[in-house]
Scaffold this active site. Structure first.
Site, PDB file in Angstrom:
ATOM      1  N   GLU A 172      30.434  45.757  38.524  1.00 14.19           N
ATOM      2  CA  GLU A 172      30.576  44.506  37.778  1.00 14.19           C
ATOM      3  C   GLU A 172      29.357  44.183  36.914  1.00 14.19           C
ATOM      4  OE1 GLU A 172      32.096  41.426  40.363  1.00 14.19           O
ATOM      5  OE2 GLU A 172      33.798  42.658  40.967  1.00 14.19           O
TER       6      GLU A 172
ATOM      7  N   HIS B 183      40.793  44.036  43.877  1.00 12.11           N
ATOM      8  CA  HIS B 183      39.500  43.636  43.323  1.00 12.11           C
ATOM      9  C   HIS B 183      38.385  44.252  44.154  1.00 12.11           C
ATOM     10  CE1 HIS B 183      40.213  40.301  40.262  1.00 12.11           C
ATOM     11  NE2 HIS B 183      41.349  40.944  40.422  1.00 12.11           N
ATOM     12  N   GLU B 184      37.349  44.671  43.441  1.00 10.68           N
ATOM     13  CA  GLU B 184      36.192  45.358  44.057  1.00 10.68           C
ATOM     14  C   GLU B 184      36.528  46.666  44.777  1.00 10.68           C
ATOM     15  OE1 GLU B 184      36.713  41.962  45.279  1.00 10.68           O
ATOM     16  OE2 GLU B 184      35.736  41.171  43.506  1.00 10.68           O
TER      17      GLU B 184
ATOM     18  N   GLU C  47      40.494  45.537  39.605  1.00 11.42           N
ATOM     19  CA  GLU C  47      39.439  44.890  38.825  1.00 11.42           C
ATOM     20  C   GLU C  47      38.373  45.967  38.615  1.00 11.42           C
ATOM     21  OE1 GLU C  47      36.763  40.889  39.149  1.00 11.42           O
ATOM     22  OE2 GLU C  47      36.742  42.308  40.792  1.00 11.42           O
TER      23      GLU C  47
ATOM     24  N   GLU D 197      41.849  38.281  50.476  1.00 13.48           N
ATOM     25  CA  GLU D 197      40.410  38.574  50.333  1.00 13.48           C
ATOM     26  C   GLU D 197      39.917  39.033  51.706  1.00 13.48           C
ATOM     27  OE1 GLU D 197      37.856  38.469  47.801  1.00 13.48           O
ATOM     28  OE2 GLU D 197      36.883  39.412  49.515  1.00 13.48           O
TER      29      GLU D 197
ATOM     30  N   HIS E  37      47.456  36.577  48.235  1.00 20.34           N
ATOM     31  CA  HIS E  37      46.041  36.918  48.082  1.00 20.34           C
ATOM     32  C   HIS E  37      45.458  37.276  49.442  1.00 20.34           C
ATOM     33  CE1 HIS E  37      41.634  35.883  47.186  1.00 20.34           C
ATOM     34  NE2 HIS E  37      41.929  37.003  46.558  1.00 20.34           N
TER      35      HIS E  37
ATOM     36  N   GLU F 232      36.003  36.544  34.542  1.00 14.80           N
ATOM     37  CA  GLU F 232      35.515  35.494  35.436  1.00 14.80           C
ATOM     38  C   GLU F 232      34.005  35.304  35.357  1.00 14.80           C
ATOM     39  OE1 GLU F 232      37.313  37.382  38.805  1.00 14.80           O
ATOM     40  OE2 GLU F 232      35.389  37.900  39.688  1.00 14.80           O
TER      41      GLU F 232
HETATM   42  C1  NOJ Z   1      36.268  38.111  43.461  1.00 16.61           C
HETATM   43  C2  NOJ Z   1      37.461  38.365  42.623  1.00 16.61           C
HETATM   44  O1  NOJ Z   1      37.144  39.192  41.539  1.00 16.61           O
HETATM   45  C3  NOJ Z   1      38.014  37.028  42.167  1.00 16.61           C
HETATM   46  O2  NOJ Z   1      39.079  37.221  41.276  1.00 16.61           O
HETATM   47  C4  NOJ Z   1      38.424  36.241  43.373  1.00 16.61           C
HETATM   48  O3  NOJ Z   1      38.845  34.972  42.955  1.00 16.61           O
HETATM   49  C5  NOJ Z   1      37.252  36.067  44.345  1.00 16.61           C
HETATM   50  N1  NOJ Z   1      36.656  37.329  44.614  1.00 16.61           N
HETATM   51  C6  NOJ Z   1      37.688  35.467  45.663  1.00 16.61           C
HETATM   52  O4  NOJ Z   1      38.516  36.371  46.343  1.00 16.61           O
HETATM   53 CA    CA Z   2      35.213  40.809  41.334  1.00 17.30          CA
END
Ligand code: NOJ
Ligand code: CA
Length: 702
Positions: free
Chosen positions: A164, A473-474, A492, A405, A403, A498
């Site tokens: 990133e 993501h990540e 991502e 995370e 989602h 963002e």
């Molecule tokens: C990083 C992600 O790139 C983002 O899109 C997300 O909102 C946050 N983490 C929280 O999960």
């Molecule tokens: Ca990210």
């Protein structure tokens, strides 16, 4: 597959093959060391460079080889991706397999497979089943890419845990990532121990006008490859991301490494049009992909990114009320009423999906503690009524996007995956966005190491088993695996829009570099479509580095089958005329043409929406204003189209006047030439629809 040459004798130490202007030469040198070189016409792309491995538990696989046999074959086929930038892809290459054996005991075997395309070369190592090389640990890959000069390079640091970063443009001789890593305070985890390491895809331009891109394809069962740079010889060497104890890869033969790729052309547009990486990946493993559907989506998301609301329901995980419950903070965005607002907006505007982040328990202390058991993926916060939301979304014909995370606790996610996906099936969620913010658990592992590469693949496979599409993501940066697992719609794995919300952001040149770097391996969930450019932050000068019209153009220039419509409904409400482009634009294409491109400067692309006669154009520039003329000769000859042009206003400027745009409609045809006028940091988006009666009275474009 036609066999062009039969197996060769032991003394044949040089093999050559070519396709168009691309020439490959394999030479086993005097010490029995495998080397290769690549040329484009009369220009050197890769000078003779070594190949091989060192092993942690055995002697190196680097020299003392003899050629046992070799075989050259040729393939010319076309295949159809489940979704993509084009509806059919030609896969045309000459392949050379070189079968090597070490002449000293224990006489280990290693094959190298080269594929030569019109736009570059791919090669991989194969370890056949054999008695004396069964289980082994790779301590280093020796593959080198000897560059012929001090090329201009677009690079980010070779960080084991993050992609990133903003891009630096410099000569190879100037590459040193220390300052960049130090300055990147907004990136949560930074581990870049080698100051001379850069990430791939690495984009370069030579002084005599060659464009060279180095990356990898089909990353399976191996760590990601970064590149170590020698500032004085311009020799790059593979730098595999290590595991928790410093090893690179654990291999059980038979095994094939990922492909190392070198894409080359004298035209920048060819780099963006290249299908080499996709072609080197395996065909889809999903027999019936009818449930896989590209889409646009809105999300309860930008409001958290910009600080208007929070993911967490309470301010503190440990302060509870008299009944032992979390104390609501009143800023939780993922509440039923707010989610319904997004569902309404999606339904009213033909947007297929709604993502909700912060719906599940765990966000009070989700980040930075390197602990397990952070999230439950089946337990909503008390103000997120999943039954009511599911029923409401269904009644409006909108799909909810889950989602998950993990905050880096991949172990925790693996334990909960089946439960989480069953929950999605039960509530009709057909896609999930995953995330890995923070240091990885298993502790000591890295985002781009072998263990995590295996993990992301397990997620792609298991979501496929449950008919769920996934956006990661990540994760590691993509390597074309979306061909094999087309439910892996996007990742991502790069610096998204963002960063313009919560940090110093992305310079206007960023989106002109990304398609040449990060996007070479696969689609990115970049989250375009920000209409409110300023006013989120109290930090002076902080804003989105764009004009509004450029945000529209990104739907074309940042290809993804999954495109977020990222801004808030209330910000779109102020510009519904411009929003029409987002409503109209497709996410799956029959055809794409890169009209003009220069990394770091500008990109203009047109795409034809799948199964329709509609074309869409996106043109973007960096911090410089730009004028150009594009011919519409891609349109059907003799047919009239209505072109709706969404352009920067004459006085627009990303910094001082970013939201100023103009929309004009004209009749055009294949003979029309349109002049594009892009503001500093600006862009133009155009839709071309076959003219109907509604187009009567419009002027012909002149
Ligand atoms: C990083 C992600 O790139 C983002 O899109 C997300 O909102 C946050 N983490 C929280 O999960
Ligand atoms: Ca990210």
């Amino acid at each position: 597959m036609a066999v062009l040459h039969a197996a060769r004798g032991q003394d044949s130490k040089t093999l050559k093959t070519s396709m168009g202007k691309v020439r490959l030469e394999f030479v086993l040198d005097n010490e029995g060391r495998p080397t290769y070189s690549v040329a484009y016409g009369d220009k050197s792309v890769i000078k003779p460079s070594v190949m091989g491995f060192t092993l942690a538990n055995d002697s190196p696989l680097d020299k003392s080889f003899i050629v046992l046999s070799s075989e050259t074959t040729s393939v010319d086929e076309t295949w159809k991706p489940v979704w993509g930038e084009v509806s059919s892809i030609r896969n045309h290459y000459n392949q050379v397999i070189v079968r090597l054996k070490q002449k000293n005991s224990p006489n280990r075997l290693m094959n190298i497979i080269f594929r030569v395309f019109e736009d570059g070369v791919g090669f991989r190592y194969e370890f056949p089943r054999q008695p004396n090389l069964k289980y082994f640990i790779v301590s280093n890959e020796l593959t080198a890419f000897g560059l012929a000069g001090d090329h201009k390079t677009f690079w980010i640091p070779g960080d084991y845990d993050s992609n990133e970063y903003t891009y630096t443009t410099s000569k190879i001789s100037e590459i040193d990532n220390r300052k960049v890593v130090e300055a990147a305070a907004s990136i949560a985890v930074r581990v870049a121990p080698d100051p001379k390491a850069v990430q791939t895809p690495l984009m370069m331009k030579t002084a005599d006008g060659l464009y060279i891109n180095i990356h990898e394809a089909a990353l399976v069962g191996f760590p990601a490859m970064q590149l170590h740079v020698d500032n004085s010889t311009y020799n790059l060497t593979a730098n595999l991301v290590p595991d928790a104890v410093g090893n690179k890869a654990y291999v059980h033969a038979p095994f094939k490494t990922p492909w190392r790729t070198v894409i080359v052309s004298d035209k920048a547009t060819d780099i963006l049009a290249s299908k080499l990486i996709l072609n080197l990946n395996e065909p889809s493993k999903i027999k019936d992909p009818s449930w896989i559907k590209p889409m646009k989506f809105v999300g309860v998301w930008w409001e958290m990114q910009t600080g208007k609301g929070t993911w967490n329901y309470a301010n503190d995980a440990d302060t509870l009320d008299a009944n032992g419950r979390l104390i609501p903070n009143g800023t939780h965005s993922a509440n039923t009423a707010n989610v319904k607002r997004y569902i309404d907006f999606a339904a009213a505007n033909g947007i297929q999906g709604v993502l909700v982040e912060g719906w599940n328990v765990g966000w009070e202390d989700w980040f930075g503690n390197w602990k397990e058991h952070v999230f439950s993926f089946v337990t909503p916060y008390p103000d997120f009524d999943i039954d009511e939301i599911t029923q409401y979304a269904t009644s409006k014909g909108v799909k909810m996007i889950m989602h998950n995370e993990t905050s880096g606790a991949a172990t925790d996610y693996e334990r909960q995956m089946d439960t989480a996906y069953r929950f999605m099936n039960k509530y009709g969620y057909t896609s999930v966005k995953t995330g890995y913010v923070g240091k990885i658990i298993p502790r000591g592992e890295h985002h781009d190491g072998q263990w995590m590469v295996d993990h992301y693949l397990r997620v792609a496979q298991k979501t496929a088993d449950y008919h769920i599409m996934v956006d990661m993501h990540e994760p590691e940066r993509p390597t074309g695996m979306q061909r094999t697992y087309p439910n892996w719609l996007a990742s991502e794995a790069g610096r998204g829009n963002e960063y313009n919300a919560f940090a110093e952001g992305n310079l206007p040149e960023h989106e002109t570099i990304m398609p040449f770097t990060r996007l070479m391996g696969g689609p990115m969930d970049y989250t375009p479509g920000i209409f409110k450019i300023k006013g989120y932050s109290t930090v002076p000068g902080r804003q989105v580095h764009t004009t509004l019209a450029k945000q529209l153009a990104l739907y074309i220039t940042m290809y993804s089958p999954l495109e977020m419509v990222a801004d808030l409904p209330e910000n779109y409400a102020k510009h519904m005329d411009a929003f029409q482009f987002i409503k109209d634009v497709a996410v799956d294409w029959d055809d794409s043409k890169i009209l003009e491109a220069e990394p770091g400067d500008y990109i203009t692309i047109v795409r034809k929406a799948k199964g329709t006669d509609n074309w869409f154009l996106g043109a973007i520039t960096n911090e410089n204003a730009r004028n150009s003329n594009v011919s519409l000769d891609f349109l059907d000859k003799g047919r009239k189209y209505v072109a709706t042009i969404y352009a920067d206003a004459d006085n627009a400027d990303w910094k001082d006047n970013p939201e100023a745009y103009q929309i004009n409609k004209y009749i055009v045809d294949a003979n029309t030439k349109i002049s594009l006028k892009l503001a500093k940091g600006g862009g133009t988006a155009i839709s071309f629809m076959p003219a109907t009666d509604a187009g009567k009275g419009l002027k012909h474009y002149k």
